[in-house]
Scaffold this motif. Structure first.
Motif, short mmCIF file in Angstrom:
data_model
loop_
_atom_site.label_atom_id
_atom_site.label_comp_id
_atom_site.label_asym_id
_atom_site.label_seq_id
_atom_site.Cartn_x
_atom_site.Cartn_y
_atom_site.Cartn_z
N PRO A 78 0.82 -1.22 0.00
CA PRO A 78 0.00 0.00 0.00
C PRO A 78 0.85 1.27 0.00
O PRO A 78 1.96 1.29 0.55
N HIS A 79 0.32 2.33 -0.62
CA HIS A 79 1.07 3.57 -0.81
C HIS A 79 1.75 4.08 0.46
O HIS A 79 2.88 4.59 0.41
N THR A 80 1.06 3.96 1.56
CA THR A 80 1.55 4.57 2.80
C THR A 80 2.80 3.90 3.34
O THR A 80 3.48 4.46 4.20
N ALA A 81 3.13 2.71 2.84
CA ALA A 81 4.34 2.00 3.31
C ALA A 81 5.52 2.17 2.36
O ALA A 81 6.61 1.67 2.64
N HIS A 82 5.34 2.83 1.23
CA HIS A 82 6.41 2.97 0.25
C HIS A 82 7.64 3.64 0.83
O HIS A 82 8.77 3.16 0.67
N LYS A 83 7.44 4.77 1.48
CA LYS A 83 8.59 5.52 2.01
C LYS A 83 9.36 4.69 3.03
O LYS A 83 10.59 4.56 2.95
N GLU A 84 8.66 4.11 3.98
CA GLU A 84 9.31 3.36 5.05
C GLU A 84 10.16 2.21 4.50
O GLU A 84 11.33 2.05 4.87
N LEU A 85 9.58 1.42 3.60
CA LEU A 85 10.30 0.25 3.10
C LEU A 85 11.41 0.63 2.13
O LEU A 85 12.47 0.00 2.12
N ALA A 86 11.19 1.65 1.32
CA ALA A 86 12.24 2.10 0.40
C ALA A 86 13.46 2.59 1.16
O ALA A 86 14.61 2.24 0.84
N ILE A 87 13.23 3.38 2.19
CA ILE A 87 14.34 3.88 3.00
C ILE A 87 15.04 2.74 3.72
O ILE A 87 16.27 2.68 3.79
N MET A 88 14.26 1.82 4.27
CA MET A 88 14.85 0.67 4.96
C MET A 88 15.78 -0.09 4.02
O MET A 88 16.91 -0.44 4.39
N ALA A 89 15.32 -0.33 2.80
CA ALA A 89 16.13 -1.09 1.84
C ALA A 89 17.37 -0.31 1.42
O ALA A 89 18.48 -0.86 1.39
N MET A 90 17.22 0.97 1.12
CA MET A 90 18.35 1.76 0.63
C MET A 90 19.40 1.99 1.71
O MET A 90 20.59 2.06 1.42
N GLU A 91 18.97 2.09 2.94
CA GLU A 91 19.94 2.25 4.04
C GLU A 91 20.76 0.99 4.25
O GLU A 91 21.80 1.03 4.91
N HIS A 92 20.30 -0.11 3.68
CA HIS A 92 21.08 -1.36 3.71
C HIS A 92 21.75 -1.62 2.36
O HIS A 92 22.14 -2.75 2.05
N GLY A 93 21.85 -0.57 1.54
CA GLY A 93 22.59 -0.67 0.29
C GLY A 93 21.87 -1.31 -0.86
O GLY A 93 22.49 -1.65 -1.88
N LYS A 94 20.55 -1.47 -0.74
CA LYS A 94 19.79 -2.12 -1.80
C LYS A 94 19.24 -1.08 -2.78
O LYS A 94 18.76 -0.02 -2.38
N SER A 95 19.28 -1.40 -4.08
CA SER A 95 18.56 -0.60 -5.07
C SER A 95 17.07 -0.90 -4.94
O SER A 95 16.68 -1.96 -4.41
N VAL A 96 16.24 0.03 -5.44
CA VAL A 96 14.80 -0.08 -5.18
C VAL A 96 13.98 0.21 -6.43
O VAL A 96 14.20 1.21 -7.12
N LEU A 97 13.02 -0.68 -6.70
CA LEU A 97 11.91 -0.42 -7.62
C LEU A 97 10.65 -0.43 -6.77
O LEU A 97 10.30 -1.45 -6.18
N VAL A 98 9.97 0.71 -6.69
CA VAL A 98 8.78 0.80 -5.84
C VAL A 98 7.56 1.04 -6.72
O VAL A 98 7.62 1.80 -7.70
N GLU A 99 6.46 0.39 -6.40
CA GLU A 99 5.25 0.57 -7.18
C GLU A 99 4.79 2.03 -7.17
O GLU A 99 5.08 2.78 -6.24
N LYS A 100 4.05 2.37 -8.21
CA LYS A 100 3.47 3.72 -8.26
C LYS A 100 2.34 3.83 -7.23
O LYS A 100 1.73 2.82 -6.88
#
Length: 342
Positions: A78-100
């Motif tokens: 869901p849209h409201t979790a995009h920011k949280e999970l994207a930041i979590m992944a990127m802070e661990h060095g992961k590239s990110v593709l997030v849904e629109k």
């Protein structure tokens, strides 16, 4: 992680909702990637999807981002979790593709992009429409041999959901529900992709709380964008009204009809009284697995990561920012503020 041309891109999935089924069907068509693990807020949900698609590892989010054998994550939640999970992944060095949409509003997206820059990782909004091959054919027709200069467009992407779903994301304001962020973003992205620029003015109306169910999101909306040369684009979106998902592109010498414009594979071109049809069928390389077209977007991300790019040249950060700003602008006009926004 070093990635050679011979090695496969290693993916992790941060989410196990219904769209994952369709996305995996696209991923299965590609040979240069591997889904290493899938995660969810509950291990049970991740395990169900892992078993369904023969993914060897099922985890919760925190465990997945800590793995060292994952290059990029896909975030379909869901849209409201995009920011949280994207930041979590990127802070661990992961590239990110997030849904629109990439995030719920501009402030969230700015925060996410700053995180991508700080961690020097790839980030892209998953607007799959931009990657369909027939989009290039459409844009090749904006000349004297085609339909001339584009002067106007209209399109709609709207569907009627039953009120029984009003507590789920589509109609729940706590989850940034409503037609604009779920369907309307396709209109805005398509207009930008076709015209190659952003509107100088945008205005519209939304229907909110219009019946006995008191749904506090944009049940349906219509809006119009004006561009610097006078081009006009009329758009509609919604979650409580079925509309034809057809885009019309009107030029000075003809027009183009794009059925199912949000996943386009066929166009009808009218010029000089004649209709010409062009079609780009989606390759189905694996028998029994049918892809709606996610393979194009996934292949592009794989290519970007192999080239060590941090930003897609097709779905840029600037474009994502512009679209969410347009959404913010429309919501301000409609008086639609989500409960969690300051």
């Amino acid at each position: 992680m070093d990635i050679t041309m011979e090695s496969k891109i290693k993916w992790g999935l941060m989410g196990s909702g219904s769209i994952v089924d369709k996305w995996i069907c696209g991923a299965k068509q590609l040979n240069d990637m591997e889904i290493v693990a899938i995660s969810s807020r509950t291990i049970e949900s991740a395990q169900r999807m892992a078993q369904k698609y023969n993914i060897s590892v099922a985890l919760e989010y925190e465990a997945l981002v800590k793995r060292t054998d994952i290059d990029v994550v896909y975030i379909p939640v869901p849209h409201t979790a995009h920011k949280e999970l994207a930041i979590m992944a990127m802070e661990h060095g992961k590239s990110v593709l997030v849904e629109k949409p990439a995030c719920v509003n501009e402030n969230e997206l700015i925060e996410v992009l700053e995180c991508a820059k700080k961690n020097n990782v790839f980030f892209m909004e998953g607007m799959w429409t931009r990657f369909f091959p027939i989009m290039n054919k459409i844009k090749s027709l904006f000349n004297d041999e085609g339909i001339g200069e584009v002067r106007a467009m209209n399109m709609a992407f709207s569907f009627r959901l039953p009120v029984e779903l009003r507590d789920q994301r589509w109609m729940n304001p706590e989850l940034a529900g409503g037609g604009l962020l779920d369907a309307g973003v396709y209109n805005l992205h398509f207009a930008e992709e076709i015209l190659g620029k952003y509107p100088v003015a945008l205005t519209g109306y939304a229907t909110i709380d219009s019946d006995d169910y008191h749904i506090q999101v944009d049940e349906q909306a219509s809006y119009i964008a004006k561009y610097d040369k006078g081009e006009l684009v009329v758009m509609s979106s919604g979650v409580r009204t079925d509309m034809l998902d057809v885009a019309m592109i009107y030029g000075t010498q003809g027009y183009i009809e794009v059925p199912s414009f949000w996943k386009p594979t066929l166009i009808n071109v009218m010029k000089d009284g004649k209709i010409t049809t062009y079609e780009e069928n989606i390759p189905q390389r694996v028998e029994g697995i049918n892809d709606d077209g996610f393979q194009y977007e996934i292949a592009h991300v794989n290519e970007c990561i192999r080239k060590n790019l941090k930003e897609s040249p097709i779905m840029t950060w600037k474009q994502s920012l512009s679209i969410i700003r347009q959404c913010d602008d429309l919501r301000r006009q409609w008086g639609l503020k989500y409960p969690f926004e300051d």
